[in-house]
Enzyme design. Structure first.
Site, PDB file in Angstrom:
ATOM      1  N   HIS A 255     -52.720 -50.420  16.457  1.00  9.85           N
ATOM      2  CA  HIS A 255     -53.340 -49.464  15.256  1.00  9.85           C
ATOM      3  C   HIS A 255     -54.741 -49.658  15.246  1.00  9.85           C
ATOM      4  CE1 HIS A 255     -51.950 -46.930  11.202  1.00  9.85           C
ATOM      5  NE2 HIS A 255     -53.245 -46.461  12.290  1.00  9.85           N
TER       6      HIS A 255
ATOM      7  N   ARG B 264     -48.284 -41.565  13.614  1.00  5.30           N
ATOM      8  CA  ARG B 264     -48.164 -42.873  12.882  1.00  5.30           C
ATOM      9  C   ARG B 264     -46.397 -43.094  13.481  1.00  5.30           C
ATOM     10  NH1 ARG B 264     -52.193 -43.397  10.521  1.00  5.30           N
ATOM     11  NH2 ARG B 264     -52.335 -43.511   8.235  1.00  5.30           N
TER      12      ARG B 264
ATOM     13  N   GLY C   2     -54.507 -40.622   6.816  1.00  2.05           N
ATOM     14  CA  GLY C   2     -53.175 -40.667   6.170  1.00  2.05           C
ATOM     15  C   GLY C   2     -52.576 -41.183   4.824  1.00  2.05           C
TER      16      GLY C   2
ATOM     17  N   PRO D 226     -49.167 -21.150  12.077  1.00  3.77           N
ATOM     18  CA  PRO D 226     -49.555 -20.534  13.317  1.00  3.77           C
ATOM     19  C   PRO D 226     -50.834 -19.656  13.090  1.00  3.77           C
ATOM     20  CG  PRO D 226     -48.234 -19.365  12.307  1.00  3.77           C
ATOM     21  CD  PRO D 226     -47.823 -20.836  11.682  1.00  3.77           C
ATOM     22  N   ARG D 227     -51.966 -19.543  14.150  1.00  6.39           N
ATOM     23  CA  ARG D 227     -53.040 -19.206  14.176  1.00  6.39           C
ATOM     24  C   ARG D 227     -53.441 -18.771  15.598  1.00  6.39           C
ATOM     25  NH1 ARG D 227     -53.661 -24.303  11.594  1.00  6.39           N
ATOM     26  NH2 ARG D 227     -54.862 -25.555  12.554  1.00  6.39           N
TER      27      ARG D 227
ATOM     28  N   ASP E  44     -50.136 -45.775  19.472  1.00 10.07           N
ATOM     29  CA  ASP E  44     -51.786 -47.197  18.869  1.00 10.07           C
ATOM     30  C   ASP E  44     -50.383 -47.295  17.369  1.00 10.07           C
ATOM     31  OD1 ASP E  44     -53.734 -48.117  17.408  1.00 10.07           O
ATOM     32  OD2 ASP E  44     -54.078 -46.202  17.182  1.00 10.07           O
TER      33      ASP E  44
ATOM     34  N   GLY F 205     -55.169 -30.699  13.693  1.00 10.85           N
ATOM     35  CA  GLY F 205     -55.481 -30.913  12.391  1.00 10.85           C
ATOM     36  C   GLY F 205     -57.851 -31.670  13.011  1.00 10.85           C
TER      37      GLY F 205
ATOM     38  N   ARG G 207     -49.075 -26.461  11.481  1.00 12.67           N
ATOM     39  CA  ARG G 207     -48.112 -25.869  11.089  1.00 12.67           C
ATOM     40  C   ARG G 207     -48.083 -24.188  10.792  1.00 12.67           C
ATOM     41  NH1 ARG G 207     -48.382 -29.122   5.353  1.00 12.67           N
ATOM     42  NH2 ARG G 207     -50.967 -29.000   5.753  1.00 12.67           N
TER      43      ARG G 207
ATOM     44  N   GLY H 201     -57.032 -46.579  16.731  1.00 11.59           N
ATOM     45  CA  GLY H 201     -56.805 -46.606  16.656  1.00 11.59           C
ATOM     46  C   GLY H 201     -58.563 -45.143  15.552  1.00 11.59           C
TER      47      GLY H 201
HETATM   48  N1  LIG Z   1     -54.440 -44.181  14.448  1.00 14.33           N
HETATM   49  C1  LIG Z   1     -55.127 -44.032  13.778  1.00 14.33           C
HETATM   50  O1  LIG Z   1     -55.961 -44.889  13.465  1.00 14.33           O
HETATM   51  C2  LIG Z   1     -55.650 -43.210  12.232  1.00 14.33           C
HETATM   52  C3  LIG Z   1     -56.511 -42.849  12.254  1.00 14.33           C
HETATM   53  C4  LIG Z   1     -56.862 -41.863  11.702  1.00 14.33           C
HETATM   54  C5  LIG Z   1     -55.400 -41.434  11.164  1.00 14.33           C
HETATM   55  N2  LIG Z   1     -54.516 -40.910  11.843  1.00 14.33           N
HETATM   56  C6  LIG Z   1     -53.005 -40.012  11.268  1.00 14.33           C
HETATM   57  O2  LIG Z   1     -53.160 -38.841  12.240  1.00 14.33           O
HETATM   58  C7  LIG Z   1     -52.764 -38.058  11.010  1.00 14.33           C
HETATM   59  C8  LIG Z   1     -53.686 -36.954  11.388  1.00 14.33           C
HETATM   60  O3  LIG Z   1     -54.753 -36.926  10.798  1.00 14.33           O
HETATM   61  P1  LIG Z   1     -56.222 -35.478  10.798  1.00 14.33           P
HETATM   62  O4  LIG Z   1     -57.327 -36.117  10.153  1.00 14.33           O
HETATM   63  O5  LIG Z   1     -55.851 -35.168  12.145  1.00 14.33           O
HETATM   64  O6  LIG Z   1     -55.102 -34.673  10.348  1.00 14.33           O
HETATM   65  P2  LIG Z   1     -55.030 -32.958   9.786  1.00 14.33           P
HETATM   66  O7  LIG Z   1     -56.322 -32.525   9.240  1.00 14.33           O
HETATM   67  O8  LIG Z   1     -54.740 -32.981   8.068  1.00 14.33           O
HETATM   68  O9  LIG Z   1     -54.739 -32.536  10.910  1.00 14.33           O
HETATM   69  C9  LIG Z   1     -53.115 -32.784  11.205  1.00 14.33           C
HETATM   70  C10 LIG Z   1     -52.222 -31.367  11.442  1.00 14.33           C
HETATM   71  O10 LIG Z   1     -50.760 -31.643  11.737  1.00 14.33           O
HETATM   72  C11 LIG Z   1     -50.433 -30.265  11.320  1.00 14.33           C
HETATM   73  N3  LIG Z   1     -49.017 -30.407  10.461  1.00 14.33           N
HETATM   74  C12 LIG Z   1     -48.892 -31.296   9.587  1.00 14.33           C
HETATM   75  N4  LIG Z   1     -48.071 -30.887   9.206  1.00 14.33           N
HETATM   76  C13 LIG Z   1     -46.777 -30.539  10.639  1.00 14.33           C
HETATM   77  C14 LIG Z   1     -45.987 -30.249  11.059  1.00 14.33           C
HETATM   78  N5  LIG Z   1     -44.687 -30.478   9.795  1.00 14.33           N
HETATM   79  N6  LIG Z   1     -45.526 -29.614  11.830  1.00 14.33           N
HETATM   80  C15 LIG Z   1     -46.820 -29.149  12.861  1.00 14.33           C
HETATM   81  N7  LIG Z   1     -48.111 -29.562  12.343  1.00 14.33           N
HETATM   82  C16 LIG Z   1     -48.250 -30.015  11.650  1.00 14.33           C
HETATM   83  C17 LIG Z   1     -51.470 -29.696  10.506  1.00 14.33           C
HETATM   84  O11 LIG Z   1     -51.368 -28.284  10.502  1.00 14.33           O
HETATM   85  P3  LIG Z   1     -52.253 -26.987  10.001  1.00 14.33           P
HETATM   86  O12 LIG Z   1     -53.158 -27.255  10.681  1.00 14.33           O
HETATM   87  O13 LIG Z   1     -51.657 -26.582   9.803  1.00 14.33           O
HETATM   88  O14 LIG Z   1     -52.411 -27.742   8.601  1.00 14.33           O
HETATM   89  C18 LIG Z   1     -52.742 -30.373  10.916  1.00 14.33           C
HETATM   90  O15 LIG Z   1     -53.098 -28.843  12.115  1.00 14.33           O
HETATM   91  C19 LIG Z   1     -53.074 -38.537  10.029  1.00 14.33           C
HETATM   92  O16 LIG Z   1     -52.386 -38.406   8.688  1.00 14.33           O
HETATM   93  C20 LIG Z   1     -52.884 -40.504  10.042  1.00 14.33           C
HETATM   94  O17 LIG Z   1     -51.414 -40.129   9.795  1.00 14.33           O
HETATM   95  C21 LIG Z   1     -53.769 -41.897  12.241  1.00 14.33           C
END
Ligand SMILES: NC(=O)c1ccc[n+]([C@@H]2O[C@H](COP(=O)([O-])OP(=O)(O)OC[C@H]3O[C@@H](n4cnc5c(N)ncnc54)[C@H](OP(=O)(O)O)[C@@H]3O)[C@@H](O)[C@H]2O)c1
Length: 301
Positions: A266, A219, A71, A166-167, A242, A142, A164, A268
């Site tokens: 936090h 988040r 993030g 669809p597929r 978390d 994602g 975000r 993760g």
């Molecule tokens: N707890 C922790 O320690 C920890 C660790 C790492 C990350 N995180 C959090 O997890 C988040 C996701 O990480 P990631 O690496 O998996 O990110 P990512 O690979 O970019 O995947 C994000 C997913 O969310 C979807 N998305 C984005 N905006 C959306 C919306 N408005 N409605 C529905 N779906 C939406 C995206 O859709 P598309 O596939 O269509 O683009 C994608 O599938 C990070 O941004 C961070 O905030 C937390």
């Protein structure tokens, strides 16, 4: 060494970096190196403390910022105009997905209650819901969302997916009203954006099944904390968070004592899986930076 000035947060990676780079170590806690006005590439320390971000305004040569978090919404207000931002890419998938599954298992099987029983010397034998035969809705399919599904592959669950765009097999956000009532577990792995802030509000929660579990590894601000507290106090839903809003909850905050809530601080991404992956990411990105090649995981060009 001469060449572009780079700051990295770990001394351990320095021997693996190109001799074409001038490298200083800044871990976010020690003294700020004197080379601050020369920095062209800044690998941020892995922390949500804002002080390393404030330093960017003192780096007139800055061209690239590399974050070790996935993030990056907390970085954007500090990023100078024209500077490229790269996020952590897939660095946190394994560790965060693992925690999401751990939270599902722990909350469903009543582990927090058993641990409290152990502390009290009580044998609290009773039947809790299993993960087997559950339907798990992944909101944010994602990198982490897909890694959660891979880890669920041995647990006899049905998986539903929302993203975000669809597929095949992945529904858009607009289908949540129909999907939410089908899920026993809803796990959040979306980024925090204008669209996802407060996504899990009273209406979202009302669509969840009685007795369902909400898991948040995204988040804190994706969830309306007050609305969740209402459902937890009714005893209608369970949650495992978390990440929280506010984070951390201040002393006496209702999240500390809410029924049916499992909290982790936090963590993760913060496990032993972090450093080997962070090291590989830093070394490869800085190899590319030194060679003038295109960088991976560019989120702000
Ligand atoms: N707890 C922790 O320690 C920890 C660790 C790492 C990350 N995180 C959090 O997890 C988040 C996701 O990480 P990631 O690496 O998996 O990110 P990512 O690979 O970019 O995947 C994000 C997913 O969310 C979807 N998305 C984005 N905006 C959306 C919306 N408005 N409605 C529905 N779906 C939406 C995206 O859709 P598309 O596939 O269509 O683009 C994608 O599938 C990070 O941004 C961070 O905030 C937390």
């Amino acid at each position: 060494m001469s060449g572009p000035r780079v700051w990295v947060p770990y001394a351990e990676v320095v021997p693996e970096l190109s001799e074409r780079l001038a490298v200083d170590v800044y871990d976010g806690e020690g003294p700020v190196p004197e080379s601050i006005e020369e920095v062209e590439c800044y690998v941020l320390p892995y922390t949500f403390d804002l002080s390393p971000l404030h330093l960017m305004s003192r780096m007139p040569q800055l061209r690239v910022v590399q974050s070790l978090t996935a993030g990056y919404e907390h970085i954007l207000p500090f990023l100078p105009a024209g500077v490229t931002l790269c996020n952590a890419g897939r660095l946190h998938d394994a560790s965060t997905a693992e925690l999401a599954v751990a939270l599902m298992l722990a909350a469903r099987r009543g582990i927090p209650d058993f641990v409290r029983g152990q502390d009290a010397g009580e044998w609290r034998h009773r039947r809790w819901p299993s993960l087997a035969d559950s339907t798990v809705l992944i909101v944010g399919y994602g990198g982490i969302g897909a890694a959660i599904e891979r880890r669920l592959a041995g647990f006899d669950v049905e998986v539903l997916r929302v993203a975000r765009r669809p597929r095949a097999g992945v529904a858009p956000l607009a289908e949540l009203p129909e999907l939410l009532p089908r899920a026993d577990i809803v796990v959040l792995s979306v980024p925090l954006t204008d669209e996802t802030r407060g996504l899990v509000d009273a209406g979202f929660l009302a669509r969840m099944r009685d007795g369902a579990l909400l898991v948040n590894v995204a988040r804190g601000a994706v969830v309306d904390t007050d609305a969740l507290l209402v459902e937890l106090h009714k005893g209608r839903l369970f949650a495992a968070l978390d990440v929280t809003d506010p984070e951390p909850p201040p002393p006496g905050h209702p999240l500390w004592s809410a029924p049916g809530l499992l909290l982790t601080p936090h963590v993760g991404g913060n496990s032993t899986a972090f450093f080997p992956r962070a090291r590989r990411l830093i070394v490869e990105q800085l190899r590319r930076f030194a060679a003038g090649e295109s960088l991976h995981h560019v989120v702000v060009a």
